[in-house]
Every structure is written in structure tokens, then in C-alpha cells.
Enzyme design. Structure first.
Site, short mmCIF file in Angstrom:
data_model
loop_
_atom_site.label_atom_id
_atom_site.label_comp_id
_atom_site.label_asym_id
_atom_site.label_seq_id
_atom_site.Cartn_x
_atom_site.Cartn_y
_atom_site.Cartn_z
N PRO A 4 0.84 -1.20 0.00
CA PRO A 4 0.00 0.00 0.00
C PRO A 4 0.88 1.26 0.00
O PRO A 4 1.93 1.28 0.64
CB PRO A 4 -0.76 -0.10 1.33
CG PRO A 4 -0.56 -1.49 1.82
CD PRO A 4 0.72 -1.98 1.25
N TYR A 63 -7.63 -4.34 -1.37
CA TYR A 63 -6.39 -4.18 -0.60
C TYR A 63 -6.65 -3.98 0.89
O TYR A 63 -5.75 -4.14 1.70
CB TYR A 63 -5.58 -3.00 -1.16
CG TYR A 63 -5.24 -3.27 -2.59
CD1 TYR A 63 -4.27 -4.22 -2.93
CD2 TYR A 63 -5.92 -2.64 -3.62
CE1 TYR A 63 -3.99 -4.53 -4.24
CE2 TYR A 63 -5.64 -2.93 -4.94
CZ TYR A 63 -4.69 -3.88 -5.25
OH TYR A 63 -4.42 -4.20 -6.55
N GLN A 113 -9.25 -5.68 2.51
CA GLN A 113 -9.86 -6.87 3.12
C GLN A 113 -8.87 -7.67 3.94
O GLN A 113 -9.14 -8.04 5.08
CB GLN A 113 -10.59 -7.75 2.08
CG GLN A 113 -9.80 -8.16 0.87
CD GLN A 113 -10.53 -9.16 -0.02
OE1 GLN A 113 -10.28 -10.34 0.08
NE2 GLN A 113 -11.42 -8.70 -0.89
N GLN A 152 -6.09 -6.68 5.32
CA GLN A 152 -5.51 -5.91 6.43
C GLN A 152 -6.43 -5.88 7.66
O GLN A 152 -5.97 -5.57 8.76
CB GLN A 152 -5.20 -4.48 5.97
CG GLN A 152 -4.12 -4.39 4.91
CD GLN A 152 -3.75 -2.95 4.59
OE1 GLN A 152 -3.23 -2.23 5.45
NE2 GLN A 152 -4.04 -2.51 3.39
N HIS A 185 -4.22 -13.10 -0.41
CA HIS A 185 -3.71 -12.47 0.81
C HIS A 185 -4.71 -12.64 1.96
O HIS A 185 -4.33 -12.89 3.10
CB HIS A 185 -3.46 -10.97 0.57
CG HIS A 185 -2.05 -10.66 0.20
ND1 HIS A 185 -1.70 -9.99 -0.96
CD2 HIS A 185 -0.89 -10.94 0.82
CE1 HIS A 185 -0.38 -9.87 -1.03
NE2 HIS A 185 0.13 -10.43 0.05
#
Length: 400
Positions: free
Chosen positions: A165, A328, A330, A332, A354
Site C-alpha cells: 500500500p 487491498y 480486506q 488488512q 492475501h
């Protein structure tokens, strides 16, 4: 250890193991090898071969006080083993809790980590490369939430790096959403740093919490505004920022005609950016406070229009699937959902590798229970939307 052929000394606590397929093995009473055989053994295998397994497992190890052994680190990569950014993250986690870390060197494919009590205070991690400061933040943030006192993390490396990110995403999307778990953090960008030199610095300040609240992110709402920034730093001309922004706006307008799209071209001040770089981030905000992003970084030989269009297309793809978070965010959120008290629910688009990896290791190490099922909401039936639900473990901070 695989990388050096040396034997590792036994440690003081009896951990569980995670085998090469990713299952956790409980300590076996009277197993040969004593404490060594009962350590949480994690192997970098099919569920993603990158540094994410390392980040998720070491953060949970630190928070939960579980000794850990990770093998086959980044086994499938062209340069296997620890890279500088992984090493600096591990060393910071070790220092955060006065733990013991063995096998911590560049290229090592196996580490042993024995955590102790998490303390606050000032901690520095420096990748000495363009390794992402945002990935350093990912591994350290869950830990300092359960520290004994407030923390200040000085993170050095790349602020806008590939395969991670951008710091703008962390500030504009991750921060407002993750704070719904019931904590606040301050992110101060002192210096931006780009590939290949890095040189960026971000200071993160946080206070510990007693417990995390569950979240419910299932009501997507309608898009109410679209905004962003297209930046150039160093010797790159300002025209590049304007071209990225204009190309992105044109691309978005083909699909979303009724909203003003405000993407600001920015020349980064020379005293706040190290090296040369360009990139763009575009945010869509909804009526219910959901946030989605598309971003892209410039590379040598890639024209500005292409960079802008790539970010716009990423944003539009994230808006089509009907989820309430982008692809991006989800993964984390998984570790916080696992640690929170009560049931968290998040609606997403297609579940990424991920996210699958984060769920797998969060379940194995924390014993939180996750379910992932297709969303049955009326209009979602035709879209690729899923509900990720988690019964969190209600981790309480033993220091408060």
C-alpha cells in the site's frame, strides 16, 4: 537452520507447531526434542509465498505470547528468505516485546521468535532500502495496541513502493476504517521515499487499548464523491502529475458521469521527498462511509496517461463487485477481526489470496473462527460479493 545448517537452542516455553501444509500442531506431551518439537511451526507454502505469512504470524505471536518457528520463508521467490524490509520488521517486533529472535539475517529461510511482554515507547525500523514503511506498520500495529504504554514508531524506507500500500492509502483508506475497531493513531509523513533509494520516514503514534470492538462493514451505500492526488517528486516535471490526473478523470467519466472527480496534481516539496517518483491515488467515498481506492506508481518508460488509467481502472473494478471494502483493505482487517471482542462482518468482492492466507493463520494461531460465504443480498446475487464473518477471541490487554 535450513540456510546455515546450524542447530538452534531450545527455548523456555512450549509452543504449538504449524506444519508445511499450514496446520498448527499442538504440543505433544513427551515428544522427542523437548520444547523444540512443540513450537508453533509455520511453513511458507501454497497459501502465498511472500512476506505476508511472516507478518501475520509474528504479529499474532507477539500479541498472544506464542513462541514461533517460521520455515521456508519466501520459498517460492527468485530471492528466497528474508529481505531487508522483513528483517527490519522482525527486529522491531522483537524490540517491542524484549523477545528473542534467532535466524534474523538477510537470506535466512527460517526464524525462531520467542515473545515477552509488549512495552510501549520509541522504536525505530529502517529497511535501508525502498522496502515499504506501510508493511512495517502492518506487522507492528496490532502489537502496540496491546502494549503497556503509548508507542512512537519511526519507520524508514519507501513510502510509495510497489507491491505494497502507498502511505496515502494508509492515511486515506486504512486509517479511517481500522479506527472503527475502537482506537486512534497518528501518522506523520516526515519524508517521502521512492524506489530504488527509499529514504522516506513516517512516524506513527498510538496508545494501547483494553480491547478491540467488532466492526460491521456490510452496507455499501452509494458513491457520493471521488477525489485523489497525483504527485511528482524530484526532477520529474509537474506536467506528469497533471497528465496522470487528467487521464484518470477521463477514464472514470466513461463509467461514472454524474459525479465531479477531483484529483489534485501535486509537486512534492523538495524538503519532504527523497529521490524521484510519481504516482496517483484515487478514492471513492460512499454515503455510508465506505472507502475504495485505486492507485498506481510511475516507472521508467511508462507514460503518465497509462499510470493514471491503471489507477482509475483499479478503482472502477473495486466499485463493480458490490463489496464494502476494496481488495487491498480486506486482508488488512483480518488480524483485528480475530483479536476483537464479538462478531465482525465485512462484505468484500472476490476474496484474495492475501485474505485467505491471513484468515488461515489467524484461525490457526488465535483460534478465532471465520466463515466466508457468498452474499445473498438481492442485487449481490449477480455480483461477486462475499461476507467474511469472524467470532473474535476478545483479546484483553494484560498490561492495562
Amino acid at each position: 537452520m535450513e540456510s546455515a545448517g546450524t542447530s538452534l537452542p531450545p527455548t523456555r516455553r512450549r509452543p504449538r507447531e504449524i506444519s508445511g501444509r499450514g496446520e498448527v500442531k499442538e504440543p505433544r506431551a513427551g515428544a522427542k526434542g523437548g520444547e523444540e518439537s512443540s513450537r508453533n511451526l509455520i511453513s511458507g507454502t501454497k497459501l502465498g509465498k511472500g512476506g505476508q505469512i511472516l507478518r501475520v504470524s509474528t504479529a499474532l505471536s507477539c500479541v498472544l505470547g506464542l513462541p514461533l518457528r517460521v520455515q521456508k520463508i519466501r520459498a517460492g521467490r527468485s530471492t528466497p528468505g528474508l529481505r531487508p524490509q522483513h528483517l527490519s520488521g522482525l527486529e522491531m517486533i522483537r524490540d517491542l516485546c524484549d523477545g528473542q529472535l534467532e535466524g534474523a539475517e538477510i537470506g535466512s529461510t527460517e526464524i525462531i521468535f520467542t515473545p515477552e511482554k509488549i512495552k510501549g515507547g520509541l522504536h525505530t525500523a529502517d529497511t535501508k532500502t525502498a522496502g515499504s514503511v506501510c508493511l512495517l506498520m502492518q506487522v507492528s500495529m496490532p502489537c502496540v495496541l496491546f502494549a503497556a504504554s503509548p508507542s512512537e514508531l519511526r519507520l524508514k524506507g519507501g513510502t510509495n513502493a510497489e507491491m505494497a500500500p502507498q502511505i496515502d492509502y494508509t492515511e486515506m483508506v486504512f486509517k479511517p476504517i481500522v479506527e472503527k475497531f475502537g482506537f486512534k493513531f497518528n501518522c506523520d509523513i516526515k519524508m517521502r521515499g521512492y524506489y530504488p533509494k527509499g529514504g522516506g520516514e513516517v512516524i506513527v503514534r498510538m496508545s494501547p487499548v483494553k480491547q478491540l470492538n467488532p466492526i460491521n462493514l456490510t452496507d455499501r451505500g452509494s458513491v457520493t464523491k471521488i477525489y485523489g492526488r497525483a504527485f511528482v517528486a524530484g526532477v520529474l516535471p509537474f506536467k506528469v502529475a497533471k497528465d496522470m490526473a487528467a487521464a484518470a478523470v477521463r477514464c472514470i467519466r466513461k463509467e461514472i458521469r454524474d459525479l465531479y472527480v477531483n484529483i489534485q496534481p501535486v509537486q512534492e516539496p523538495k524538503d519532504q521527498a527523497f529521490g524521484n517518483g510519481n504516482g496517483i491515488i484515487i478514492i471513492a467515498e460512499t454515503s455510508t462511509g465506505c472507502l475504495f481506492a485505486g492507485s498506481s506508481l510511475g516507472k521508467r518508460g511508462v507514460n503518465a496517461d497509462k499510470v493514471g488509467i491503471e489507477a482509475a481502472e483499479m478503482l472502477l473494478a473495486n466499485l463493480r463487485h458490490g463489496g464494502a471494502v476494496d481488495e487491498y483493505l480486506q486482508d488488512q482487517l483480518i488480524i483485528f477481526m480475530a483479536l476483537a471482542s464479538g462478531v465482525s462482518r465485512v462484505k468484500t468482492g472476490p476474496v484474495t489470496l492475501h485474505t485467505q492466507t491471513a484468515i488461515h493463520f489467524a484461525e490457526q494461531l488465535s483460534k478465532a473462527k471465520f466463515t466466508v460465504k457468498k452474499s445473498e443480498d438481492g442485487e449481490d446475487a449477480s455480483k461477486d460479493a462475499y461476507i467474511i464473518e469472524c467470532q473474535g477471541i476478545g483479546m484483553t490487554n494484560p498490561n492495562l
